[in-house]
Scaffold this active site. Sequence first.
Site, PDB file in Angstrom:
ATOM      1  N   HIS A  42     -10.021   2.533   2.289  1.00  0.00           N
ATOM      2  CA  HIS A  42      -8.793   3.011   3.057  1.00  0.00           C
ATOM      3  C   HIS A  42      -9.337   4.157   4.005  1.00  0.00           C
ATOM      4  O   HIS A  42      -8.960   4.390   5.078  1.00  0.00           O
ATOM      5  CB  HIS A  42      -7.546   3.678   2.323  1.00  0.00           C
ATOM      6  CG  HIS A  42      -6.779   2.682   1.707  1.00  0.00           C
ATOM      7  ND1 HIS A  42      -6.149   1.858   2.606  1.00  0.00           N
ATOM      8  CD2 HIS A  42      -6.861   2.087   0.593  1.00  0.00           C
ATOM      9  CE1 HIS A  42      -5.531   0.849   1.846  1.00  0.00           C
ATOM     10  NE2 HIS A  42      -6.142   0.937   0.612  1.00  0.00           N
ATOM     11  N   HIS A  44      -6.470   0.143  -6.911  1.00  0.00           N
ATOM     12  CA  HIS A  44      -5.702  -1.077  -6.518  1.00  0.00           C
ATOM     13  C   HIS A  44      -5.259  -0.905  -4.854  1.00  0.00           C
ATOM     14  O   HIS A  44      -4.918   0.101  -4.729  1.00  0.00           O
ATOM     15  CB  HIS A  44      -4.809  -1.700  -7.561  1.00  0.00           C
ATOM     16  CG  HIS A  44      -3.525  -1.111  -7.877  1.00  0.00           C
ATOM     17  ND1 HIS A  44      -2.750  -1.260  -8.858  1.00  0.00           N
ATOM     18  CD2 HIS A  44      -3.202   0.152  -7.511  1.00  0.00           C
ATOM     19  CE1 HIS A  44      -1.795  -0.418  -9.017  1.00  0.00           C
ATOM     20  NE2 HIS A  44      -1.746   0.291  -8.317  1.00  0.00           N
ATOM     21  N   GLU A  45      -5.057  -2.289  -4.572  1.00  0.00           N
ATOM     22  CA  GLU A  45      -4.261  -2.421  -3.211  1.00  0.00           C
ATOM     23  C   GLU A  45      -5.350  -1.534  -2.177  1.00  0.00           C
ATOM     24  O   GLU A  45      -5.122  -0.955  -1.318  1.00  0.00           O
ATOM     25  CB  GLU A  45      -3.106  -1.754  -3.073  1.00  0.00           C
ATOM     26  CG  GLU A  45      -2.145  -2.573  -3.703  1.00  0.00           C
ATOM     27  CD  GLU A  45      -1.834  -4.185  -3.480  1.00  0.00           C
ATOM     28  OE1 GLU A  45      -2.246  -4.231  -2.178  1.00  0.00           O
ATOM     29  OE2 GLU A  45      -1.414  -4.866  -4.290  1.00  0.00           O
ATOM     30  N   GLY A  46      -6.937  -1.910  -2.511  1.00  0.00           N
ATOM     31  CA  GLY A  46      -7.824  -1.085  -1.742  1.00  0.00           C
ATOM     32  C   GLY A  46      -8.306   0.288  -2.188  1.00  0.00           C
ATOM     33  O   GLY A  46      -7.387   1.158  -2.273  1.00  0.00           O
ATOM     34  N   ARG A  50       0.673  -1.255  -0.050  1.00  0.00           N
ATOM     35  CA  ARG A  50      -0.181   0.031  -0.098  1.00  0.00           C
ATOM     36  C   ARG A  50       0.908   1.272  -0.039  1.00  0.00           C
ATOM     37  O   ARG A  50       0.484   2.242  -0.899  1.00  0.00           O
ATOM     38  CB  ARG A  50      -0.830  -0.037   1.172  1.00  0.00           C
ATOM     39  CG  ARG A  50      -2.040  -0.912   0.924  1.00  0.00           C
ATOM     40  CD  ARG A  50      -2.828  -1.325   2.133  1.00  0.00           C
ATOM     41  NE  ARG A  50      -4.022  -2.012   1.541  1.00  0.00           N
ATOM     42  CZ  ARG A  50      -5.018  -2.708   2.484  1.00  0.00           C
ATOM     43  NH1 ARG A  50      -4.980  -2.353   3.721  1.00  0.00           N
ATOM     44  NH2 ARG A  50      -5.999  -3.062   1.935  1.00  0.00           N
TER      45      ARG A  50
END
Lengths: 591, 591
Positions: B441, B434-436, B292
């Site tokens: 978040h 991407h990656e959340g 992240r």
Amino acid sequence: MYFSKKDLHFQLFENLQVTELGRFPYFQDHDRETFQMVLDSAEQIATQSLRPHLTDMDRNEPQLVDGKIHVHPAMGDIIRQFAEGGWINATFSYDEGGQQLPSVMHMAAGFIFQSANYSASVYPFLTTGAANLIRTFGSQTLKETFIPNMLSGKWQGTMALTEPDAGSSLADIRTTAHPTDRPGVYKIKGQKIYISCGDHDACDNVIHLMLAKIPGAPLGVKGISLFVVPQKRVPSGEGNDVLTEGIYHKMGYKGAPIAHLMIGSQDGCKGYLVGEPHQGLAYMFQMMNEARIGVGMNAVAIGTAAYYASLDYAKERPQGRKLGEKDLSQPQVPIIKHADVKRMLLFQKAITEGALNLILYCAQLADIAHAGAGKDAEEAALLLDLLTPIAKSYPSEMCCLTTSAAVQVLGGAGYTRDFPVEQYYREARIHPIHEGTTGIHGMDLLGRKVLMKDGIALRLLSKAIVETIHSAEKQEKLRPFSQSLQRYLEKAGALTQHLVAKAPRDPEGFLADASLYLEYLGILVVAWRWLAMGITATESLERENAQSDFLHGKLAAMRYFYEYELVKMDGLGKRLSSLDQVTVEMRQEWF
Amino acid sequence: MYFSKKDLHFQLFENLQVTELGRFPYFQDHDRETFQMVLDSAEQIATQSLRPHLTDMDRNEPQLVDGKIHVHPAMGDIIRQFAEGGWINATFSYDEGGQQLPSVMHMAAGFIFQSANYSASVYPFLTTGAANLIRTFGSQTLKETFIPNMLSGKWQGTMALTEPDAGSSLADIRTTAHPTDRPGVYKIKGQKIYISCGDHDACDNVIHLMLAKIPGAPLGVKGISLFVVPQKRVPSGEGNDVLTEGIYHKMGYKGAPIAHLMIGSQDGCKGYLVGEPHQGLAYMFQMMNEARIGVGMNAVAIGTAAYYASLDYAKERPQGRKLGEKDLSQPQVPIIKHADVKRMLLFQKAITEGALNLILYCAQLADIAHAGAGKDAEEAALLLDLLTPIAKSYPSEMCCLTTSAAVQVLGGAGYTRDFPVEQYYREARIHPIHEGTTGIHGMDLLGRKVLMKDGIALRLLSKAIVETIHSAEKQEKLRPFSQSLQRYLEKAGALTQHLVAKAPRDPEGFLADASLYLEYLGILVVAWRWLAMGITATESLERENAQSDFLHGKLAAMRYFYEYELVKMDGLGKRLSSLDQVTVEMRQEWF
């Protein structure tokens, strides 16, 4: 669904009450029935002929082959359909073969075309603009020679302004026009770049409305003249030494070709003066003002299509559970149930519907200025002048963000070419650039429009906003919004005074943040349009319940705008009031 | 120029003083000399091997042919160079063949690679992450079987999480892992989508670190296990029933392939359990936290490359004259002389350099948490936990806007494929996804990190900010900035209290605007990092004049951030304090 007919009807007929334009003799044959027919027939072409090629035009972009640009094979038919439907000259007078359609309705139809397929909509739009210049400023011979085949879709029209060293700075164009022994006929020589539809194989000829300088003309913009420069001579059809030197491959709206043209490189290009020498920029600006509101509309149309694409997805896509749901054996819910997704959808709705209202309002002002008389027409023209940079730039900037929100609603899917939102995101990005960048419009607004005639246009705007505030005060539910708008209006007035006071002693500092001022005033103006729509929605809700979901949605979008967008004026206002001139003081070598 | 080595040195060595990491035994062999060598050698690979393929990789995207994804022919060599340079396992211990390089230096090197060519940088980065999971949680056999060929660049590593019905909601994955009679060996069956580098022809094998559920496991995320699933079996090299069903064509970073995988459709896929059953998500999250921060860095790197591309253009492109210049016979000036252009450049500089500092600061925290001990390490870990969603999302969201500003500086040219900025604009857009997603978040920050351990992490952050404010107060020129930060810090504290008080009685309302809170706190945190850089720059200016242009630029960018960005907290704060819950109350049928 790529636009909402229900919303378009609400905005045109209930909020703006465009049928009242029928009070002007020029528009007297029109009524709600003819207007609805206009929208219906636009939707039919859009859905049947434009929409099916949206993706395909993006994937198969125009190519330059042996000096000729080849565009998507469907374009020929599409242009003919626009012509046959009377769309190219719908606003022209009956005498000129037109329908005397109000600009606001032509814009509304354009919104439908652009939402369906922006690239395809560009071609006839440019021809309208070019034909409009010839009919307004050209001689009878020019009109007879060029207009009929433009209106029939046989010939393409363009606006040929930009050159390699003259983009934002039109004063610096170098294309020359040497007189010949035939009056009105000039030899043209130069280069033009970024010419939209500057060459393609879906029409037989291209008629450029081109800026050039006659030798001996004054320096700068006062020395620019306007010419008709056909790609092929008329009626012979032989070449006119206008060569396609290159094609620009772009990030988006790939279906419309952008050409680099060499003019008169063999000394064989003839151009025909439009109107008087050295008046070219003034003529062109008449068309550019329309084009600028049109660009705002393009942005809103793309933003609207993206909004509905993401709305459809959000209703269908199951993912996650409501907060607090602990039972994981329960099925997932559609993402539209999540507050953060609703926030991204409301953002799109609030911006696109609010900006659409502003642009339609401006087009209606243009109609009043054109068909009305006396003080009403004069005031409409002044208000339109002030609002034009906002109507161009606010939607252009904001719809880059709304299409981004559409991509975000789809998540990973939105980043792939399996869905149209990434295309909308790429297409939206042109609008803060063409027809004058946002920076240019900021300076136009603060440096020219706000100051013109001792600030009369700004006073007219303020008066119009106050009238809406007074109307809203009658509705108890709207009072928090009208009070809020009143406060921001007062702040904007004080801030403008503060800035204008700076102008004489520090012109650079005065204009350094003009883009921010444009954004600041844009938010205020769209908040005003939302309050106006809020009044209409509240009154409608009191009358009937049939459309209540739609009307509740309107009121929620207004609330969203006031809660999330209007408050941005706080930070912008603080910056605009600050005395720190960091952008002025910054030096090249410090970067 | 696609990044600034001078700035990287300033941030690492002067501001963050990363050489002090040498106080920890794990990093004791490193000093400024070894660190500079790391940066120099990264720059060499980036400039010589990655940068030349930037455009080409965008234009020739990977294709799926007969079940195999073919990528750009240069990728094989590039991956080998990363491996030979020791980049894949640079942070690993000496025992594991690594260099015990601090994460902050590995990140800084990554920044150089990503600025040069983001797509190409993705491949080794994924292999590092996958190898890292095996070495941390895998058995000795798994380590010996898989890691060496991953580190040599022979095999690709991936993270295989997402499924058609499980993107943000990992609780809902359906891939199953049935035990076999061999302990630790499972039969895997399912589908995975959006798998970066999930198949390609630049490596001999692909080693997936895959999430799946063992039958009978608890529902939701507590029932997820982690497996090593090779594309080809080891050592036989025969197929492992992992088929490439499709490839996703994307808007940007087209050089890296994204695959749709069918696993075990012939009942022939073997996977190897990593660690304990049902601990898969906890394991994966260790890697995802690094990933992240890495995504934040990707965004900054692309933003930086776009900034320098637009800066170069602005210095060269003549257009217009200074305000007030009436003599049109004077040549045009480079556009960098216009305040509005400087504003767009300062915006890019202030965001990218500020966000870069935040990410490097976070990576340094990771190093302290990893190599340190006791309270220092514990506090570093807590602060890192709190800052991770910000370090991921703030740069991701903002670099969509900075790359947009880069396009705008170039105007029409920026929209064409003749310049790289349109590619950067498209590439930057993946990072908020991407990656959340940013929404995920936001909820992580407000719903988990702010509340964790009774708010201790937020108190640590507040303490760190106050320390910087106290240091800044010693410099008279910085006092307006430290005072401003102090005020916003206090406001943020009060606002957080207000929100947290809502949590128990209204969890949905509490989290509805979590994305806005993330933005709000992100601005505060980056303003803090700018003040920290401002202190370093002010002190350096007092000492020497050699680099004064650079240092003046630093201070101007800090001023820009405080003048134009920090003030955005006003509007956000007003919205976050409001009681109107329009996004919660909005109904699906109202859209």
